[in-house]
Design a protein around this motif. Structure first.
Motif, PDB file in Angstrom:
ATOM      1  N   ASP A 145       0.864  -1.187   0.000  1.00  0.00           N
ATOM      2  CA  ASP A 145       0.000   0.000   0.000  1.00  0.00           C
ATOM      3  C   ASP A 145       0.900   1.237   0.000  1.00  0.00           C
ATOM      4  OD1 ASP A 145      -1.953   1.898   0.241  1.00  0.00           O
ATOM      5  OD2 ASP A 145      -2.388   1.466   2.359  1.00  0.00           O
ATOM      6  N   SER A 148       0.493   4.102   2.539  1.00  0.00           N
ATOM      7  CA  SER A 148       0.878   3.884   3.936  1.00  0.00           C
ATOM      8  C   SER A 148       2.213   4.534   4.285  1.00  0.00           C
ATOM      9  CB  SER A 148       0.947   2.385   4.241  1.00  0.00           C
ATOM     10  OG  SER A 148       2.016   1.762   3.533  1.00  0.00           O
ATOM     11  N   GLY A 150       2.922   7.695   3.401  1.00  0.00           N
ATOM     12  CA  GLY A 150       2.635   9.101   3.675  1.00  0.00           C
ATOM     13  C   GLY A 150       3.549  10.098   2.984  1.00  0.00           C
ATOM     14  N   TRP A 223       8.854  -2.177   1.006  1.00  0.00           N
ATOM     15  CA  TRP A 223       7.748  -2.919   1.610  1.00  0.00           C
ATOM     16  C   TRP A 223       8.056  -4.413   1.708  1.00  0.00           C
ATOM     17  CZ3 TRP A 223       2.994  -1.765   3.788  1.00  0.00           C
ATOM     18  CH2 TRP A 223       2.093  -2.831   3.925  1.00  0.00           C
ATOM     19  N   TYR A 228       6.817  -3.821   5.464  1.00  0.00           N
ATOM     20  CA  TYR A 228       5.437  -4.285   5.686  1.00  0.00           C
ATOM     21  C   TYR A 228       5.156  -4.504   7.170  1.00  0.00           C
ATOM     22  CZ  TYR A 228       7.446  -8.939   6.356  1.00  0.00           C
ATOM     23  OH  TYR A 228       8.170  -9.998   6.831  1.00  0.00           O
ATOM     24  N   TRP A 230       6.503  -2.601   9.615  1.00  0.00           N
ATOM     25  CA  TRP A 230       6.747  -1.395  10.383  1.00  0.00           C
ATOM     26  C   TRP A 230       5.450  -0.784  10.902  1.00  0.00           C
ATOM     27  CZ3 TRP A 230      10.489   1.462   6.498  1.00  0.00           C
ATOM     28  CH2 TRP A 230      11.714   0.786   6.471  1.00  0.00           C
ATOM     29  N   THR A 231       5.641   0.158  11.840  1.00  0.00           N
ATOM     30  CA  THR A 231       4.521   0.967  12.299  1.00  0.00           C
ATOM     31  C   THR A 231       4.269   2.087  11.295  1.00  0.00           C
ATOM     32  OG1 THR A 231       5.925   2.504  13.528  1.00  0.00           O
ATOM     33  CG2 THR A 231       5.173   0.506  14.687  1.00  0.00           C
ATOM     34  N   LYS A 232       3.150   2.764  11.428  1.00  0.00           N
ATOM     35  CA  LYS A 232       2.821   3.880  10.552  1.00  0.00           C
ATOM     36  C   LYS A 232       3.883   4.967  10.638  1.00  0.00           C
ATOM     37  CE  LYS A 232      -0.692   7.450   9.752  1.00  0.00           C
ATOM     38  NZ  LYS A 232      -2.018   7.977  10.171  1.00  0.00           N
ATOM     39  N   ALA A 233       4.336   5.262  11.833  1.00  0.00           N
ATOM     40  CA  ALA A 233       5.339   6.309  12.032  1.00  0.00           C
ATOM     41  C   ALA A 233       6.654   5.949  11.335  1.00  0.00           C
ATOM     42  CB  ALA A 233       5.572   6.543  13.523  1.00  0.00           C
ATOM     43  N   ARG A 235       7.032   3.984   8.692  1.00  0.00           N
ATOM     44  CA  ARG A 235       6.851   4.084   7.236  1.00  0.00           C
ATOM     45  C   ARG A 235       6.811   5.540   6.788  1.00  0.00           C
ATOM     46  NH1 ARG A 235       3.669  -0.876   7.691  1.00  0.00           N
ATOM     47  NH2 ARG A 235       1.746   0.310   8.051  1.00  0.00           N
ATOM     48  N   TYR A 236       6.197   6.403   7.560  1.00  0.00           N
ATOM     49  CA  TYR A 236       6.165   7.829   7.230  1.00  0.00           C
ATOM     50  C   TYR A 236       7.575   8.415   7.246  1.00  0.00           C
ATOM     51  CZ  TYR A 236       1.182   8.965   6.912  1.00  0.00           C
ATOM     52  OH  TYR A 236      -0.125   9.080   6.477  1.00  0.00           O
TER      53      TYR A 236
END
Length: 313
Positions: A145, A148, A150, A223, A228, A230-233, A235-236
């Motif tokens: 994705d 994801s 950001g 990814w 894949y 990782w946390t959202k933070a 990945r950002y």
């Protein structure tokens, strides 16, 4: 009028028998005159069945046949040393071609020939990367994705601009901003690392795409290499990290897509070492895995630039 075939020696070239003239015996002709005499015998008396059919061919084909036959006769009558030199020459050429081409088709041969033996901090870091599992990579790829990560959704340095404008301001020269004190790049000049061309950037609906921001390690590659999980933070942070971002030629960025070094490299060969070493630096920083084909492609590039260093942040 019927021709008399009872006395073939009447038309045989002087000093040769029909067998030696046609079958390549000891008395092999060496001159154009001898070749023409044989040609006259063949065409005037019919000759063997196979040769008689050549009368219907174009004259250029007949001369080509004669030229090849003459070369064969000369080789057969050459001195042994001359033949040996010719065969050695052919063997040397074949060896050079094999040495250049075989490593491109066989990883084992490339390894034995030194194609994967490199030095430098980039090469050392590459050897320390963990290898990815192809089966697991195929499974997680279906869940990729892009949103994801950001990209351009954060402002980590707090200057009021997203990652695109920050990178444009870093990589372009002759900058003009939207207004005084602004960080929004209105125009500038890019010395594109991927193509070694100069691109005039002007912000606008029809012109902005000429310069795009490339994730050196593509987001999809990251990814399947570990992001894949990782946390959202996390990945950002990766998606907007200037260390993994470059302002480049738009068409080259589109051509690359999500390809790894195994499938795509910059067209400018002078930048390929820097490109590969930056990918290694990014994967080292974020502890991403690497595929076998990707690693081998990087080793081949690094082989051409000994002592290549990892780029600093």
């Amino acid at each position: 009028m019927n021709r008399d075939h009872s006395s073939p020696q009447a038309s045989t070239p002087q000093g040769m028998t029909p067998a030696s003239a046609l079958a390549g015996g000891d008395a092999i002709p060496h001159t154009d005159v001898d070749m023409l005499r044989i040609h006259d015998v063949i065409t005037s008396r019919g000759g063997p069945t196979r040769i008689s059919k050549s009368r219907t061919l174009h004259r250029s084909c007949q001369w080509q046949w004669q030229w090849r036959l003459r070369r064969l006769w000369r080789f057969r009558n050459a001195r042994p040393l001359g033949r040996l030199c010719a065969l050695i020459g052919v063997a040397v050429v074949a060896g050079i071609v094999a040495g250049l081409m075989l490593p491109k088709f066989s990883d084992d041969i490339n390894d034995l020939s030194g194609g994967y033996h490199v030095t430098g901090s980039a090469a050392i870091a590459l050897q320390l990367l963990e290898m990815s599992e192809s089966k697991a990579a195929k499974t997680v790829k279906a869940q990729y994705d892009r949103a994801s990560f950001g990209f351009r959704q954060t402002d980590f340095d707090g200057n009021g601009c997203d990652a695109r404008d920050d990178v444009l301001a870093r990589d372009l020269t002759s900058l003009k901003f939207a207004h005084a004190g602004s960080c929004i790049v209105q125009s500038g000049i890019l010395n594109d690392p991927y193509t070694a061309q100069t691109i005039d950037f002007v912000r606008g609906p029809k012109t902005s795409a000429a310069v795009q921001i490339d994730h050196v390690v593509a987001l999809e590659n990251a990814w399947i290499s570990g992001a894949y999980a990782w946390t959202k933070a996390e990945r950002y942070r990766f998606g907007n990290d200037p260390y993994n971002l470059l302002a480049v030629d738009g068409s080259s960025n589109q051509e690359k897509g999500s390809s790894s070094a195994a499938y795509w490299l910059p067209s400018s060969k002078t930048y390929q070492c820097s490109y590969v070493s930056r990918q290694i630096g990014v994967k080292t920083k974020y502890r991403l895995t690497i595929a076998q084909s990707e690693k081998q492609a990087m080793l081949v590039v690094l082989h051409s630039c000994p002592h290549q260093e990892l780029p600093k942040e």
